[in-house]
Design a protein around this motif. Structure first.
Motif, PDB file in Angstrom:
ATOM      1  N   GLY A  89      36.043  37.776  44.318  1.00  0.00           N
ATOM      2  CA  GLY A  89      37.361  37.172  44.331  1.00  0.00           C
ATOM      3  C   GLY A  89      38.084  37.318  43.008  1.00  0.00           C
ATOM      4  N   GLN A  90      39.225  36.679  42.955  1.00  0.00           N
ATOM      5  CA  GLN A  90      40.060  36.761  41.762  1.00  0.00           C
ATOM      6  C   GLN A  90      39.395  36.095  40.564  1.00  0.00           C
ATOM      7  OE1 GLN A  90      43.865  34.934  42.235  1.00  0.00           O
ATOM      8  NE2 GLN A  90      44.598  35.604  40.237  1.00  0.00           N
ATOM      9  N   ARG A  91      38.646  35.031  40.794  1.00  0.00           N
ATOM     10  CA  ARG A  91      37.959  34.334  39.709  1.00  0.00           C
ATOM     11  C   ARG A  91      36.959  35.267  39.015  1.00  0.00           C
ATOM     12  NH1 ARG A  91      35.379  29.012  41.437  1.00  0.00           N
ATOM     13  NH2 ARG A  91      37.486  28.279  41.123  1.00  0.00           N
ATOM     14  N   GLN A  92      36.210  36.033  39.800  1.00  0.00           N
ATOM     15  CA  GLN A  92      35.236  36.955  39.222  1.00  0.00           C
ATOM     16  C   GLN A  92      35.918  38.080  38.462  1.00  0.00           C
ATOM     17  OE1 GLN A  92      31.864  36.508  39.195  1.00  0.00           O
ATOM     18  NE2 GLN A  92      31.982  38.153  37.697  1.00  0.00           N
ATOM     19  N   THR A  93      37.063  38.540  38.938  1.00  0.00           N
ATOM     20  CA  THR A  93      37.809  39.580  38.231  1.00  0.00           C
ATOM     21  C   THR A  93      38.220  39.095  36.852  1.00  0.00           C
ATOM     22  OG1 THR A  93      38.636  40.486  40.309  1.00  0.00           O
ATOM     23  CG2 THR A  93      39.855  41.044  38.322  1.00  0.00           C
ATOM     24  N   ILE A  94      38.705  37.883  36.780  1.00  0.00           N
ATOM     25  CA  ILE A  94      39.108  37.314  35.490  1.00  0.00           C
ATOM     26  C   ILE A  94      37.903  37.174  34.565  1.00  0.00           C
ATOM     27  CG2 ILE A  94      40.043  35.252  34.377  1.00  0.00           C
ATOM     28  CD1 ILE A  94      41.802  34.937  36.922  1.00  0.00           C
ATOM     29  N   ILE A  95      36.787  36.711  35.102  1.00  0.00           N
ATOM     30  CA  ILE A  95      35.560  36.582  34.305  1.00  0.00           C
ATOM     31  C   ILE A  95      35.131  37.941  33.763  1.00  0.00           C
ATOM     32  CG2 ILE A  95      33.103  36.006  34.418  1.00  0.00           C
ATOM     33  CD1 ILE A  95      34.858  33.558  34.358  1.00  0.00           C
ATOM     34  N   ASN A  96      35.164  38.980  34.608  1.00  0.00           N
ATOM     35  CA  ASN A  96      34.764  40.316  34.167  1.00  0.00           C
ATOM     36  C   ASN A  96      35.659  40.825  33.043  1.00  0.00           C
ATOM     37  OD1 ASN A  96      32.761  40.355  36.080  1.00  0.00           O
ATOM     38  ND2 ASN A  96      33.825  41.727  37.461  1.00  0.00           N
ATOM     39  N   LEU A  97      36.954  40.603  33.168  1.00  0.00           N
ATOM     40  CA  LEU A  97      37.885  41.114  32.168  1.00  0.00           C
ATOM     41  C   LEU A  97      37.860  40.317  30.870  1.00  0.00           C
ATOM     42  CD1 LEU A  97      40.908  42.056  34.435  1.00  0.00           C
ATOM     43  CD2 LEU A  97      39.118  43.537  33.522  1.00  0.00           C
ATOM     44  N   ILE A  98      37.318  39.110  30.901  1.00  0.00           N
ATOM     45  CA  ILE A  98      37.175  38.324  29.674  1.00  0.00           C
ATOM     46  C   ILE A  98      35.803  38.546  29.047  1.00  0.00           C
ATOM     47  CG2 ILE A  98      37.005  35.975  28.772  1.00  0.00           C
ATOM     48  CD1 ILE A  98      39.159  35.195  30.819  1.00  0.00           C
ATOM     49  N   MET A  99      34.773  38.529  29.877  1.00  0.00           N
ATOM     50  CA  MET A  99      33.408  38.650  29.357  1.00  0.00           C
ATOM     51  C   MET A  99      33.090  40.045  28.833  1.00  0.00           C
ATOM     52  SD  MET A  99      32.020  35.793  29.442  1.00  0.00           S
ATOM     53  CE  MET A  99      31.250  34.448  30.269  1.00  0.00           C
ATOM     54  N   GLY A 100      33.679  41.079  29.404  1.00  0.00           N
ATOM     55  CA  GLY A 100      33.429  42.440  28.936  1.00  0.00           C
ATOM     56  C   GLY A 100      33.768  42.628  27.463  1.00  0.00           C
TER      57      GLY A 100
ATOM     58  N   GLY B 280      25.970  44.650  25.396  1.00  0.00           N
ATOM     59  CA  GLY B 280      26.519  43.302  25.229  1.00  0.00           C
ATOM     60  C   GLY B 280      27.537  42.971  26.299  1.00  0.00           C
ATOM     61  N   ALA B 281      28.397  43.933  26.634  1.00  0.00           N
ATOM     62  CA  ALA B 281      29.389  43.712  27.687  1.00  0.00           C
ATOM     63  C   ALA B 281      28.713  43.508  29.036  1.00  0.00           C
ATOM     64  CB  ALA B 281      30.349  44.896  27.748  1.00  0.00           C
ATOM     65  N   ILE B 282      27.720  44.327  29.339  1.00  0.00           N
ATOM     66  CA  ILE B 282      27.030  44.211  30.627  1.00  0.00           C
ATOM     67  C   ILE B 282      26.298  42.877  30.740  1.00  0.00           C
ATOM     68  CG2 ILE B 282      25.140  45.154  32.011  1.00  0.00           C
ATOM     69  CD1 ILE B 282      26.055  47.934  31.056  1.00  0.00           C
ATOM     70  N   VAL B 283      25.628  42.469  29.670  1.00  0.00           N
ATOM     71  CA  VAL B 283      24.878  41.209  29.703  1.00  0.00           C
ATOM     72  C   VAL B 283      25.810  40.032  29.951  1.00  0.00           C
ATOM     73  CG1 VAL B 283      23.565  39.614  28.257  1.00  0.00           C
ATOM     74  CG2 VAL B 283      22.914  42.009  28.350  1.00  0.00           C
ATOM     75  N   LEU B 284      26.935  39.971  29.249  1.00  0.00           N
ATOM     76  CA  LEU B 284      27.843  38.836  29.452  1.00  0.00           C
ATOM     77  C   LEU B 284      28.515  38.881  30.821  1.00  0.00           C
ATOM     78  CD1 LEU B 284      29.659  37.811  26.168  1.00  0.00           C
ATOM     79  CD2 LEU B 284      27.912  36.642  27.454  1.00  0.00           C
ATOM     80  N   ILE B 285      28.791  40.059  31.340  1.00  0.00           N
ATOM     81  CA  ILE B 285      29.365  40.149  32.679  1.00  0.00           C
ATOM     82  C   ILE B 285      28.368  39.648  33.718  1.00  0.00           C
ATOM     83  CG2 ILE B 285      30.083  41.787  34.476  1.00  0.00           C
ATOM     84  CD1 ILE B 285      31.551  43.328  32.261  1.00  0.00           C
TER      85      ILE B 285
END
Length: 82
Positions: free
Chosen positions: A24-35, A64-69
């Motif tokens: 969903g949209q929530r996960q998209t936002i998380i991916n774009l912030i955590m990356g 690091g990006a993959i781990v946080l995502i």
């Protein structure tokens, strides 16, 4: 200047994570912030390990990006109501 490249590469990893699977949209936002945050953390924490391009080291930035995502995905899946 390596941190700018790390942010761009982290954002690219976040965009690639959005392309895989359905979410969903929530996960998209998380991916774009955590990356980018994970990429910066990897660069700052382990910036001397691995091959370097444009002032950033590839292995710590991408890992690091993959781990946080992945951590972000687990948190979002855990907090979503069933």
């Amino acid at each position: 200047m390596g941190w700018i490249g790390a942010i761009i590469l982290g954002l690219t990893v976040g965009i690639a994570a959005n392309a895989v699977g359905s979410h969903g949209q929530r996960q998209t936002i998380i991916n774009l912030i955590m990356g980018p945050l994970g990429a910066l953390g990897g660069q700052l924490g382990f910036g001397s390990v691995g091959p370097a391009i444009a002032g950033m080291t590839l292995l710590p930035v991408v890992s690091g990006a993959i781990v946080l995502i992945v951590i972000g995905m687990l948190i979002v899946q855990t907090l979503q109501p069933q």
